[in-house]
Design an enzyme around this catalytic site. Structure first.
Site, mmCIF file in Angstrom:
data_model
loop_
_atom_site.group_PDB
_atom_site.id
_atom_site.type_symbol
_atom_site.label_atom_id
_atom_site.label_comp_id
_atom_site.label_asym_id
_atom_site.label_seq_id
_atom_site.Cartn_x
_atom_site.Cartn_y
_atom_site.Cartn_z
ATOM 1 N N LYS A 270 0.829 -1.212 0.000
ATOM 2 C CA LYS A 270 0.000 0.000 0.000
ATOM 3 C C LYS A 270 0.857 1.253 0.000
ATOM 4 O O LYS A 270 0.555 2.225 -0.686
ATOM 5 C CB LYS A 270 -0.976 -0.010 1.178
ATOM 6 N N LYS B 18 -5.779 -8.115 -13.236
ATOM 7 C CA LYS B 18 -6.670 -8.512 -12.141
ATOM 8 C C LYS B 18 -7.809 -7.493 -12.009
ATOM 9 O O LYS B 18 -7.541 -6.288 -12.021
ATOM 10 C CB LYS B 18 -5.864 -8.548 -10.829
ATOM 11 N N LYS C 267 -10.994 -2.596 -7.929
ATOM 12 C CA LYS C 267 -11.514 -1.225 -7.826
ATOM 13 C C LYS C 267 -10.442 -0.217 -8.218
ATOM 14 O O LYS C 267 -10.722 0.771 -8.872
ATOM 15 C CB LYS C 267 -11.895 -0.926 -6.364
HETATM 16 P P1 ADP Z 1 -10.095 -4.700 -4.888
HETATM 17 O O1 ADP Z 1 -8.842 -5.255 -5.532
HETATM 18 O O2 ADP Z 1 -11.162 -4.431 -5.889
HETATM 19 O O3 ADP Z 1 -9.801 -3.490 -4.006
HETATM 20 P P2 ADP Z 1 -10.291 -6.108 -2.412
HETATM 21 O O4 ADP Z 1 -8.801 -6.074 -2.246
HETATM 22 O O5 ADP Z 1 -11.129 -5.227 -1.537
HETATM 23 O O6 ADP Z 1 -10.637 -5.837 -3.949
HETATM 24 O O7 ADP Z 1 -10.746 -7.620 -2.269
HETATM 25 C C1 ADP Z 1 -11.793 -8.089 -1.447
HETATM 26 C C2 ADP Z 1 -11.837 -9.599 -1.585
HETATM 27 O O8 ADP Z 1 -12.156 -9.973 -2.950
HETATM 28 C C3 ADP Z 1 -10.503 -10.279 -1.265
HETATM 29 O O9 ADP Z 1 -10.762 -11.459 -0.517
HETATM 30 C C4 ADP Z 1 -9.909 -10.631 -2.608
HETATM 31 O O10 ADP Z 1 -9.145 -11.813 -2.551
HETATM 32 C C5 ADP Z 1 -11.144 -10.820 -3.489
HETATM 33 N N1 ADP Z 1 -10.848 -10.328 -4.869
HETATM 34 C C6 ADP Z 1 -10.649 -9.051 -5.237
HETATM 35 N N2 ADP Z 1 -10.395 -8.950 -6.562
HETATM 36 C C7 ADP Z 1 -10.439 -10.218 -7.045
HETATM 37 C C8 ADP Z 1 -10.259 -10.781 -8.350
HETATM 38 N N3 ADP Z 1 -10.013 -10.025 -9.407
HETATM 39 N N4 ADP Z 1 -10.360 -12.122 -8.475
HETATM 40 C C9 ADP Z 1 -10.629 -12.916 -7.393
HETATM 41 N N5 ADP Z 1 -10.817 -12.436 -6.153
HETATM 42 C C10 ADP Z 1 -10.719 -11.107 -5.955
#
Ligand code: ADP
Ligand code: TRP
Length: 315
Positions: A115, A194, A197
């Site tokens: 981060k 990937k 957000k």
């Molecule tokens: P973002 O990357 O959108 O900020 P988060 O880090 O808040 O998402 O992820 C929340 C949950 O969703 C976590 O447990 C993460 O492993 C899962 N997750 C997020 N993006 C993906 C993805 N592209 N494929 C599979 N799982 C995901």
């Protein structure tokens, strides 16, 4: 609660609008786990405060994300659904763990390093984040923590915090184990990276048909080859390889037809949940969280009384 059974605990950081990557990577596996096991499901609102400083956005995220989980079928008969900030024992215990672990130990945190490398403010909350998460898990004698691969180290940190406390003050905490769902792997976004957000490449969860169409039409298609890889990769979440083989053979080279088929499949898959979601009111969400908070607090208070006694602040 759930005598003789394994106790599950997991958390959701309410940091924004969910996408289908979150659904297949986290929501669906969690909902499936809670359909079969008892446990606690926590909205980590204080964790979200490490990066989100907009009160109305945080409030909205809490309500909307809980609706997402309820619409996806989270079973509140099996899960105590509650909000971290409603159980002050979490922040209290986190402080005690902060006094037990060292700065170099926390500095090894991947999430913190990532981060900060991405330019996020290195606030002290972000740094001690793993100890608040350790408190979340350990207050409830958790056996199993279902999380994504990105959270594996945090569960290891929780085990370390438990071991350190037990060694210093006597046996108090159970060491939990992570359970990493490997069913799906990483869901790609509209640009093939990937889905996240932070990359603005998402297909929003429970979007309307038009919103789904807009996102799908923006999927980047490489001009070479007959099968658009980014479209296909997302399509595998909704159809079997055999079904897709026929579809992609019939529409070879016609990216528009394949995208139309994907829009249809995403819409058909999520429409019943989207309809269910529309019937859930803000008031219902608040009631569920309020009632869950009382139940969680009852468990946490007992554990925290033992902790206070052991560290020597109870006279
Ligand atoms: P973002 O990357 O959108 O900020 P988060 O880090 O808040 O998402 O992820 C929340 C949950 O969703 C976590 O447990 C993460 O492993 C899962 N997750 C997020 N993006 C993906 C993805 N592209 N494929 C599979 N799982 C995901
Ligand atoms: N850190 C987790 C995430 O960002 C959310 C979380 C907070 C959590 N406390 C937890 C997950 C306890 C499991 C157990 O996804």
């Amino acid at each position: 609660m759930n005598e003789g059974k394994k106790r599950l605990f997991t958390g959701l950081q309410p940091s924004g609008q969910m996408h289908i990557g979150n659904y297949f990577g986290a929501i669906k596996p969690n909902v499936d786990m809670f359909a079969e096991h008892q446990g606690l499901f926590m909205v980590a609102d204080y964790h979200a405060l490490t990066s989100l400083k907009n009160p109305s956005e945080l409030r909205t995220n809490i309500i909307e994300n809980v609706k997402d989980y309820l619409a996806a079928g989270l079973n509140t008969n099996n899960a105590i659904l509650f909000k971290q900030s409603d159980v002050s024992e979490h922040t209290e215990l986190a402080w005690i763990f902060d006094c037990l672990v060292t700065v170099p130990f926390l500095m090894q945190g991947h999430a913190y390093k990532d981060k900060v490398a991405k330019g996020l403010e290195p606030n002290a909350g972000l740094f001690t984040y793993p100890m608040l998460m350790a408190a979340d898990i350990l207050l409830y004698d958790t056996d199993i923590v279902p999380v994504g691969e990105d959270q594996r180290q945090h569960v290891e940190y929780a085990r370390e915090a438990a071991a350190k406390f037990n060694l210093t003050f006597g046996n108090t905490f159970k060491e939990p184990a992570e359970l990493i769902s490997k069913v799906v792997g990483v869901v790609p976004g509209t640009d093939g990276q990937k889905m996240s957000k932070s990359y603005k490449n998402t297909i929003p969860l429970f979007a309307t048909r038009d919103e789904i169409a807009k996102a799908v039409m923006s999927i980047v298609t490489d001009s070479g080859g007959e099968r658009p890889q980014n479209v296909y990769a997302i399509h595998t979440l909704f159809k079997t390889e055999t079904e897709l083989a026929t579809l992609y053979e019939t529409n070879k080279g016609s990216y528009k037809a394949l995208k139309d088929a994907l829009i249809e499949d995403i819409n058909t898959y999520f429409a019943p949940m989207r309809e269910r979601r529309a019937t859930i009111t803000d008031e219902e969400v608040k009631k569920v969280l309020y009632e869950g908070g009382i139940k969680a607090k009852a468990i946490a208070t007992v554990k925290m009384a033992e902790v206070r006694e052991k560290v020597g602040v109870t006279l």
